[in-house]
Motif scaffolding. Structure first.
Motif, PDB file in Angstrom:
ATOM      1  N   TYR A 100      66.532  50.729  52.404  1.00  0.00           N
ATOM      2  CA  TYR A 100      65.748  49.932  51.459  1.00  0.00           C
ATOM      3  C   TYR A 100      65.444  50.697  50.180  1.00  0.00           C
ATOM      4  O   TYR A 100      65.554  50.154  49.083  1.00  0.00           O
ATOM      5  CB  TYR A 100      64.442  49.453  52.106  1.00  0.00           C
ATOM      6  N   ASP A 101      65.063  51.957  50.285  1.00  0.00           N
ATOM      7  CA  ASP A 101      64.671  52.723  49.102  1.00  0.00           C
ATOM      8  C   ASP A 101      65.862  53.244  48.304  1.00  0.00           C
ATOM      9  O   ASP A 101      65.669  53.884  47.268  1.00  0.00           O
ATOM     10  CB  ASP A 101      63.778  53.902  49.496  1.00  0.00           C
ATOM     11  N   ARG A 105      67.513  48.865  47.053  1.00  0.00           N
ATOM     12  CA  ARG A 105      66.717  48.826  45.819  1.00  0.00           C
ATOM     13  C   ARG A 105      67.611  48.832  44.593  1.00  0.00           C
ATOM     14  O   ARG A 105      67.341  48.134  43.605  1.00  0.00           O
ATOM     15  CB  ARG A 105      65.756  50.018  45.770  1.00  0.00           C
ATOM     16  N   LYS A 108      68.985  45.431  44.130  1.00  0.00           N
ATOM     17  CA  LYS A 108      67.917  44.556  43.631  1.00  0.00           C
ATOM     18  C   LYS A 108      67.697  44.765  42.135  1.00  0.00           C
ATOM     19  O   LYS A 108      67.535  43.798  41.386  1.00  0.00           O
ATOM     20  CB  LYS A 108      66.629  44.836  44.409  1.00  0.00           C
ATOM     21  N   GLU A 109      67.706  46.022  41.677  1.00  0.00           N
ATOM     22  CA  GLU A 109      67.540  46.304  40.247  1.00  0.00           C
ATOM     23  C   GLU A 109      68.667  45.663  39.443  1.00  0.00           C
ATOM     24  O   GLU A 109      68.436  45.103  38.372  1.00  0.00           O
ATOM     25  CB  GLU A 109      67.533  47.816  40.003  1.00  0.00           C
ATOM     26  N   VAL A 121      65.658  40.352  50.352  1.00  0.00           N
ATOM     27  CA  VAL A 121      66.232  41.701  50.312  1.00  0.00           C
ATOM     28  C   VAL A 121      66.211  42.232  51.730  1.00  0.00           C
ATOM     29  O   VAL A 121      65.178  42.182  52.407  1.00  0.00           O
ATOM     30  CB  VAL A 121      65.430  42.644  49.389  1.00  0.00           C
ATOM     31  N   GLU A 293      65.088  55.662  38.238  1.00  0.00           N
ATOM     32  CA  GLU A 293      64.819  54.328  37.719  1.00  0.00           C
ATOM     33  C   GLU A 293      65.901  53.983  36.702  1.00  0.00           C
ATOM     34  O   GLU A 293      66.412  54.856  36.002  1.00  0.00           O
ATOM     35  CB  GLU A 293      63.447  54.278  37.029  1.00  0.00           C
ATOM     36  N   LYS A 297      64.995  47.897  32.932  1.00  0.00           N
ATOM     37  CA  LYS A 297      64.374  47.401  34.169  1.00  0.00           C
ATOM     38  C   LYS A 297      63.676  46.072  33.905  1.00  0.00           C
ATOM     39  O   LYS A 297      63.024  45.894  32.864  1.00  0.00           O
ATOM     40  CB  LYS A 297      63.352  48.413  34.680  1.00  0.00           C
ATOM     41  N   THR A 299      61.096  43.203  35.935  1.00  0.00           N
ATOM     42  CA  THR A 299      60.333  42.733  37.085  1.00  0.00           C
ATOM     43  C   THR A 299      59.860  41.320  36.789  1.00  0.00           C
ATOM     44  O   THR A 299      59.594  40.967  35.643  1.00  0.00           O
ATOM     45  CB  THR A 299      59.117  43.636  37.385  1.00  0.00           C
TER      46      THR A 299
END
Length: 464
Positions: A100-101, A105, A108-109, A121, A293, A297, A299
């Motif tokens: 997941y991390d 992730r 997802k980004e 996810v 990162e 980005k 969100t």
């Protein structure tokens, strides 16, 4: 009347059209001495999106008719037509990775930056219940990732086999371990699921590589955007790209970054609040960051909307506290408020909700400093996106382009960081407003006419 370019923003509730003049070829230099060829935002029209009538072209024609009424003309023709869309729920995606991390992730980004709405996810191997959940969601696209290059392979391969059991013609984007591409292709070749292959979103430990996947997501979206009734005919009308509306805003943010440096864009809507940031952050923070990162980005906060989700924001503030601040019970404003404020009380109410949405969304978007105590004493770590180098904060969307206190609302971000542990923009960051409310339109315009789009955007921001 003939205009150079017409851009349609086909939203879930409203269709907006923006007409532009003075748009030359993609590589032509615009000449400010020739006002007839200098890019201008010529006019705007809007109408309700007509998904329920069975054809989004109906709403598009009404928006064009509204533009004609606004300009006092009988009809409108155009040389080029471009489009963004979030109709029928926008670009719905599910994302599936290994850890997941890490790969999940990263995937997802990539999806969020392309303008997707993430409905699921998962990390690790897909189970039968996961497959059923995907079937219930009915996503427009599925992203499959997993494993650094030359690393673990079994999870992504087994997940590809599990996806075959769906039996649905949902496109799959594979952005995992490059060593598995041939086997992924072999597994899915006899399924009804179109397959797109791209570079690994997480090729090495602590290395995000999301831009190739973002570009492919938007290309796949454009090829398969037939979910809203009538959208298949929009493709026939449009001479350029069709991209998800939030992805268009991100394209615009990246274009601005190349010209004016580190920035963040705030878009507070009736249902959600989106934040886009384009900044590498500071070297000092990067040395203590626990995970990478992306440069760009996005969100999206689905609970922070100033109309559809106004009750959520009232609850976050506290009804009693809000009543004290406003000088009247919030229920008075909520009773008559219908998406666009009209009375003084409604404006006060919406401005306070917008301020709360901006601050909460920035907290969720930005990183923060953590203190870890161990045998060797205190260690300082940084988690999340570093916004400390942001030079410009830009407001777009209905609330932050039309409310009287829009600048003060955005100025509150830096002042909100009183503890100093959030990686927020500094108080020296300039506040800019997309006065013409055209960032999404210019994001898609930039795909074909980048120079004109940049000039128009800077004009909308006040000739920055």
């Amino acid at each position: 009347m003939l205009v150079d370019v017409l851009v349609a923003e086909i939203g879930s509730t409203t269709t907006l059209v923006n007409a532009f003049q003075g748009i030359d070829s993609p590589d032509a230099e615009q000449d400010p001495r020739d006002p007839l060829r200098y890019p201008v935002h010529w006019g705007q029209g809007q109408a309700p999106t007509s998904v329920l009538e069975g054809d989004v072209r109906v709403g598009l024609r009404r928006a064009v008719a509204d533009l004609c009424r606004n300009k006092g003309i009988a009809s409108l023709e155009y040389r080029d037509m471009l489009a963004t869309s979030s109709a029928a729920g926008g670009l719905k995606m599910t994302v599936h990775g290994l850890v997941y991390d890490m790969t999940a992730r990263a995937a997802k980004e990539a999806a969020l930056g392309a303008g997707a709405i993430i409905h699921m996810v998962s990390a690790g191997k897909l189970r039968d219940r996961d497959i059923e959940k995907i079937r219930e969601i009915q996503p427009n696209l599925i992203m499959l990732a997993g494993g650094v290059d030359h690393g673990e392979r079994d999870t992504a391969l087994e997940n590809a086999e599990a996806l075959c059991r769906l039996g649905l013609p949902i496109p799959v984007i594979y952005a995992g371990n490059m060593d598995s591409q041939d086997e992924i292709r072999s597994i899915l070749q006899d399924s009804p699921m179109p397959l797109y292959l791209t570079e690994n979103v997480y090729p090495r430990i602590d290395d995000l590589n999301v831009e190739p996947a973002r570009r492919l997501i938007q290309a796949a979206f454009e090829e398969h955007i037939v979910q809203a009734p009538g959208m298949e005919h929009i493709r026939d009308m449009v001479s350029g790209p069709i991209i998800p509306t939030p992805g268009a805003v991100m394209e615009c943010a990246k274009l601005l970054y190349e010209d004016m440096g580190d920035l963040m864009v705030l878009d507070v809507g009736g249902a959600t609040t989106d934040i886009h940031s384009v900044t590498a952050g500071s070297e000092e923070i990067s040395r203590i960051s626990v995970s990478p990162e992306p440069l760009a980005k996005r969100t999206v906060e689905g609970d922070l909307g100033v109309y559809v989700n106004m009750k959520n924001l009232v609850a976050l503030i506290g009804a009693e506290k809000l009543s004290e601040e406003l000088g009247f019970p919030p229920e008075e404003a909520m009773a008559a408020y219908r998406s666009i404020p009209k009375t003084e009380k409604e404006f006060q109410f919406v401005e306070r909700l917008t301020r709360e949405a901006v601050l909460r969304a920035t907290e969720r978007h930005a990183g923060h400093i953590r203190y870890i105590y161990g045998p060797g004493g205190r260690s300082i770590l940084a988690e999340g996106k570093d916004l400390t180098q942001v030079k410009h904060i830009i407001g777009t969307g209905g609330a932050l382009t039309r409310l009287p206190c829009r600048v003060e609302i955005m100025e509150a971000i830096a002042k909100h960081n009183q503890a100093g542990t959030w990686l927020f923009p500094p108080e020296t960051a300039s506040i800019l407003v997309d006065n013409d409310y055209i960032m999404a339109s210019l994001g898609v315009l930039a795909r074909k006419y980048p120079k004109a789009a940049l000039q128009l955007l800077k004009k909308s921001l006040g000739n920055f």
